[in-house]
Motif scaffolding. Structure first.
Motif, PDB file in Angstrom:
ATOM      1  N   ILE A 162       0.833  -1.206   0.000  1.00  0.00           N
ATOM      2  CA  ILE A 162       0.000   0.000   0.000  1.00  0.00           C
ATOM      3  C   ILE A 162       0.863   1.251   0.000  1.00  0.00           C
ATOM      4  N   THR A 163       1.894   1.274   0.835  1.00  0.00           N
ATOM      5  CA  THR A 163       2.711   2.478   0.948  1.00  0.00           C
ATOM      6  C   THR A 163       3.527   2.765  -0.304  1.00  0.00           C
ATOM      7  N   LYS A 164       3.689   1.770  -1.175  1.00  0.00           N
ATOM      8  CA  LYS A 164       4.404   2.004  -2.425  1.00  0.00           C
ATOM      9  C   LYS A 164       3.539   2.680  -3.475  1.00  0.00           C
ATOM     10  N   ARG A 165       2.236   2.699  -3.262  1.00  0.00           N
ATOM     11  CA  ARG A 165       1.339   3.277  -4.245  1.00  0.00           C
ATOM     12  C   ARG A 165       1.383   4.797  -4.199  1.00  0.00           C
ATOM     13  N   ILE A 166       1.310   5.412  -5.354  1.00  0.00           N
ATOM     14  CA  ILE A 166       1.439   6.863  -5.422  1.00  0.00           C
ATOM     15  C   ILE A 166       0.275   7.571  -4.732  1.00  0.00           C
ATOM     16  N   TRP A 167      -0.911   6.973  -4.765  1.00  0.00           N
ATOM     17  CA  TRP A 167      -2.056   7.617  -4.137  1.00  0.00           C
ATOM     18  C   TRP A 167      -1.872   7.735  -2.633  1.00  0.00           C
ATOM     19  N   PHE A 168      -1.112   6.798  -2.039  1.00  0.00           N
ATOM     20  CA  PHE A 168      -0.914   6.830  -0.596  1.00  0.00           C
ATOM     21  C   PHE A 168      -0.107   8.063  -0.196  1.00  0.00           C
ATOM     22  N   ARG A 169       1.011   8.286  -0.875  1.00  0.00           N
ATOM     23  CA  ARG A 169       1.835   9.451  -0.556  1.00  0.00           C
ATOM     24  C   ARG A 169       1.112  10.750  -0.894  1.00  0.00           C
ATOM     25  N   ALA A 170       0.416  10.743  -2.021  1.00  0.00           N
ATOM     26  CA  ALA A 170      -0.315  11.948  -2.403  1.00  0.00           C
ATOM     27  C   ALA A 170      -1.379  12.290  -1.368  1.00  0.00           C
ATOM     28  N   SER A 171      -2.039  11.257  -0.845  1.00  0.00           N
ATOM     29  CA  SER A 171      -3.061  11.498   0.181  1.00  0.00           C
ATOM     30  C   SER A 171      -2.450  12.062   1.449  1.00  0.00           C
ATOM     31  N   LEU A 172      -1.302  11.506   1.871  1.00  0.00           N
ATOM     32  CA  LEU A 172      -0.654  12.010   3.079  1.00  0.00           C
ATOM     33  C   LEU A 172      -0.228  13.469   2.918  1.00  0.00           C
ATOM     34  N   PHE A 173       0.390  13.779   1.785  1.00  0.00           N
ATOM     35  CA  PHE A 173       0.830  15.160   1.553  1.00  0.00           C
ATOM     36  C   PHE A 173      -0.377  16.095   1.482  1.00  0.00           C
ATOM     37  N   SER A 174      -1.442  15.653   0.865  1.00  0.00           N
ATOM     38  CA  SER A 174      -2.618  16.500   0.732  1.00  0.00           C
ATOM     39  C   SER A 174      -3.261  16.768   2.091  1.00  0.00           C
ATOM     40  N   ILE A 175      -3.376  15.725   2.909  1.00  0.00           N
ATOM     41  CA  ILE A 175      -3.948  15.899   4.248  1.00  0.00           C
ATOM     42  C   ILE A 175      -3.092  16.845   5.079  1.00  0.00           C
ATOM     43  N   ALA A 176      -1.753  16.659   4.983  1.00  0.00           N
ATOM     44  CA  ALA A 176      -0.852  17.543   5.727  1.00  0.00           C
ATOM     45  C   ALA A 176      -1.001  18.992   5.273  1.00  0.00           C
ATOM     46  N   ALA A 177      -1.156  19.185   3.964  1.00  0.00           N
ATOM     47  CA  ALA A 177      -1.306  20.542   3.444  1.00  0.00           C
ATOM     48  C   ALA A 177      -2.612  21.174   3.905  1.00  0.00           C
ATOM     49  N   ILE A 178      -3.688  20.409   3.888  1.00  0.00           N
ATOM     50  CA  ILE A 178      -4.985  20.932   4.328  1.00  0.00           C
ATOM     51  C   ILE A 178      -4.947  21.282   5.811  1.00  0.00           C
ATOM     52  N   LEU A 179      -4.337  20.406   6.623  1.00  0.00           N
ATOM     53  CA  LEU A 179      -4.236  20.684   8.056  1.00  0.00           C
ATOM     54  C   LEU A 179      -3.394  21.923   8.323  1.00  0.00           C
ATOM     55  N   THR A 180      -2.335  22.105   7.505  1.00  0.00           N
ATOM     56  CA  THR A 180      -1.496  23.294   7.670  1.00  0.00           C
ATOM     57  C   THR A 180      -2.298  24.560   7.418  1.00  0.00           C
ATOM     58  N   ALA A 181      -3.150  24.510   6.402  1.00  0.00           N
ATOM     59  CA  ALA A 181      -3.963  25.685   6.097  1.00  0.00           C
ATOM     60  C   ALA A 181      -4.988  25.961   7.195  1.00  0.00           C
ATOM     61  N   LEU A 182      -5.575  24.894   7.747  1.00  0.00           N
ATOM     62  CA  LEU A 182      -6.623  25.077   8.748  1.00  0.00           C
ATOM     63  C   LEU A 182      -6.078  25.392  10.135  1.00  0.00           C
ATOM     64  N   VAL A 183      -4.863  24.913  10.443  1.00  0.00           N
ATOM     65  CA  VAL A 183      -4.316  25.130  11.780  1.00  0.00           C
ATOM     66  C   VAL A 183      -3.996  26.594  12.038  1.00  0.00           C
ATOM     67  N   ALA A 184      -3.891  27.370  10.950  1.00  0.00           N
ATOM     68  CA  ALA A 184      -3.608  28.796  11.129  1.00  0.00           C
ATOM     69  C   ALA A 184      -4.684  29.479  11.958  1.00  0.00           C
ATOM     70  N   ALA A 185      -5.933  29.065  11.787  1.00  0.00           N
ATOM     71  CA  ALA A 185      -7.015  29.666  12.564  1.00  0.00           C
ATOM     72  C   ALA A 185      -6.882  29.334  14.047  1.00  0.00           C
ATOM     73  N   TRP A 186      -6.361  28.158  14.357  1.00  0.00           N
ATOM     74  CA  TRP A 186      -6.197  27.745  15.755  1.00  0.00           C
ATOM     75  C   TRP A 186      -5.020  28.454  16.418  1.00  0.00           C
ATOM     76  N   VAL A 187      -3.960  28.704  15.636  1.00  0.00           N
ATOM     77  CA  VAL A 187      -2.754  29.337  16.184  1.00  0.00           C
ATOM     78  C   VAL A 187      -2.916  30.853  16.267  1.00  0.00           C
ATOM     79  N   ALA A 188      -3.888  31.405  15.567  1.00  0.00           N
ATOM     80  CA  ALA A 188      -4.046  32.868  15.472  1.00  0.00           C
ATOM     81  C   ALA A 188      -4.031  33.592  16.820  1.00  0.00           C
ATOM     82  N   PRO A 189      -4.707  33.105  17.881  1.00  0.00           N
ATOM     83  CA  PRO A 189      -4.727  33.839  19.141  1.00  0.00           C
ATOM     84  C   PRO A 189      -3.351  34.045  19.775  1.00  0.00           C
TER      85      PRO A 189
END
Length: 421
Positions: free
Chosen positions: A17-44
């Motif tokens: 499973i980890t050799k499949r390209i969709w697996f890495r793409a999914s991990l990077f995409s989730i990390a990128a989305i979380l990075t964008a959303l965490v800004a609202a939490w860190v703002a205070p």
């Protein structure tokens, strides 16, 4: 060793499973989305004065540029990858294409591009909906700057990577790497860590596969645990790479066992439609030989590639005798597995080249020199079979070349393999 070559079925499936390209793409995409959303939490936690120095529109413009450019970059990267896969299939061998698909750098680059695109889209949506305050924009701004730096480095490395990715030399090196890894693993733990084969008692019960395909992986550790738990002796009938079907048994089992144990034994054998390199050293010799055969075809006429393959094959075979046994050798006492026949490996490695390059003296000379080197490197293991292949190759070449100086030179080279004066 135990984490790869002798890993259980669960670990094997995870690696698949980890050799499949969709697996890495999914991990990077989730990390990128979380990075964008965490800004609202860190703002205070961001000082108000800092938010005044970063313009409100700065982040919007950068994200818009990134979203449009990353879509184009991702499309370009995918097109370049598909072109490389197609080139390897048509000019090298289809069996090597999976190695290009599994290339980690290519997967990481594509995943980074896709993840950055999604990061930009999520950031733009969050800004539009007012999810961020002034302080949240600051966090998003610095995260965006960091990602821009990562993208710049990845893109430069990707361009450099494309200069060799999918080329004949690059593919041969990739095949040699995985082939040597498989051969070294076998040398460290012959018989997949089990015992050598012995005569199978008449009372043994045969276990058959419900599928038709090639053995890709055998969970010897799982079989050994089952054998210890139920007082069984398991004789594996074929090594990874063997074609199995309803008439060819996977294993023979000595001892009493129930249907649940039968299912567990069957599950230890992974059957796929294509062969894999990990536990199959012979496949690591067949694939480069296919590359050489294609290079020797009249349409390609590239003897240099065949000569390069012979050097690669020589290094793979030397690993069989040069690698010391490891701690996993013979550790499973209740499981027996077949030998890896040296004669079969020499047939895989040299017979096609001797046949397809019979009329090319340069290839035939290098073939004889390779066989002589192997015979001298490990006389007890290789000398007899190397001499057999030297004679067979000389007979083919002499018939193709006819009379002349080339045959005399080739005859002298063949004598070196047989250690004749």
């Amino acid at each position: 060793m135990r984490g790869g070559y002798l890993a259980g079925r669960g670990a094997y499936m995870i690696r698949q499973i980890t050799k499949r390209i969709w697996f890495r793409a999914s991990l990077f995409s989730i990390a990128a989305i979380l990075t964008a959303l965490v800004a609202a939490w860190v703002a205070p936690f961001i000082p108000y004065e800092l938010s005044l120095r970063v313009g409100g529109k700065a982040v919007d413009n950068i994200l818009t540029i990134m979203a449009s450019s990353m879509l184009a970059v991702t499309t370009f990267a995918l097109s370049a990858s598909v072109t490389a896969y197609g080139s390897a299939t048509s000019t090298v061998t289809p069996r090597a294409t999976q190695l290009l698909i599994d290339d980690r750098f290519t997967q990481n680059a594509l995943s980074t591009f896709v993840g950055t695109f999604l990061f930009s889209i999520v950031g733009i949506i969050a800004l539009t909906t007012g999810l961020y305050g002034a302080e949240g924009r600051v966090v998003l701004f610095f995260a965006t700057i960091l990602i821009v730096a990562i993208i710049a480095i990845t893109l430069l490395r990707w361009i450099q990577h494309l200069s060799s990715f999918g080329r004949v030399r690059d593919t041969i090196e990739r095949v040699e790497t995985v082939a040597r890894r498989a051969m070294q693993a076998w040398a460290k733990a012959p018989h997949l860590g089990a015992q050598p084969p012995v005569a199978v008692p008449d009372s043994a019960v045969a276990i058959y596969s419900a599928e038709i395909g090639y053995l890709a992986h055998i969970d010897v550790t799982g079989l050994a645990r089952l054998a210890d738990r139920q007082d069984l002796t398991i004789h594996i009938a074929g090594l990874p790479g063997a074609l199995v079907h309803a008439e060819r048994p996977l294993a023979h089992v000595v001892g009493a066992f129930d249907d649940e144990a039968r299912k567990s034994i069957n599950a230890a054998f992974s059957v796929l439609q294509d062969r894999e390199f990990e536990q199959d050293p012979r496949f690591g010799l067949i694939v480069p030989t296919e590359i050489a055969s294609r290079a020797l075809s009249p349409a390609v006429n590239d003897p240099g590639t065949a000569i390069r393959v012979l050097g690669s094959v020589q290094r793979v075979l030397c690993d069989l005798v040069d690698t010391d046994r490891g701690e996993d050798a013979g550790r499973h006492e209740r499981v027996h597995a077949p030998h890896l026949a040296i004669a079969d490996m020499f047939d895989d490695a040299f017979r096609p080249i001797a046949r397809d390059g019979a009329q090319i003296i340069e290839v035939q000379l290098r073939l004889q020199k390779t066989l002589a080197a192997l015979a001298g490197h490990a006389p007890s293991s290789f000398a007899t079979i190397a001499a057999h292949h030297a004679n067979a190759a000389f007979t083919r070449a002499a018939a193709a070349l006819g009379k002349g100086d080339d045959v005399a030179v080739l005859r002298a080279a063949a004598r070196l393999v047989r250690r004749e004066p």
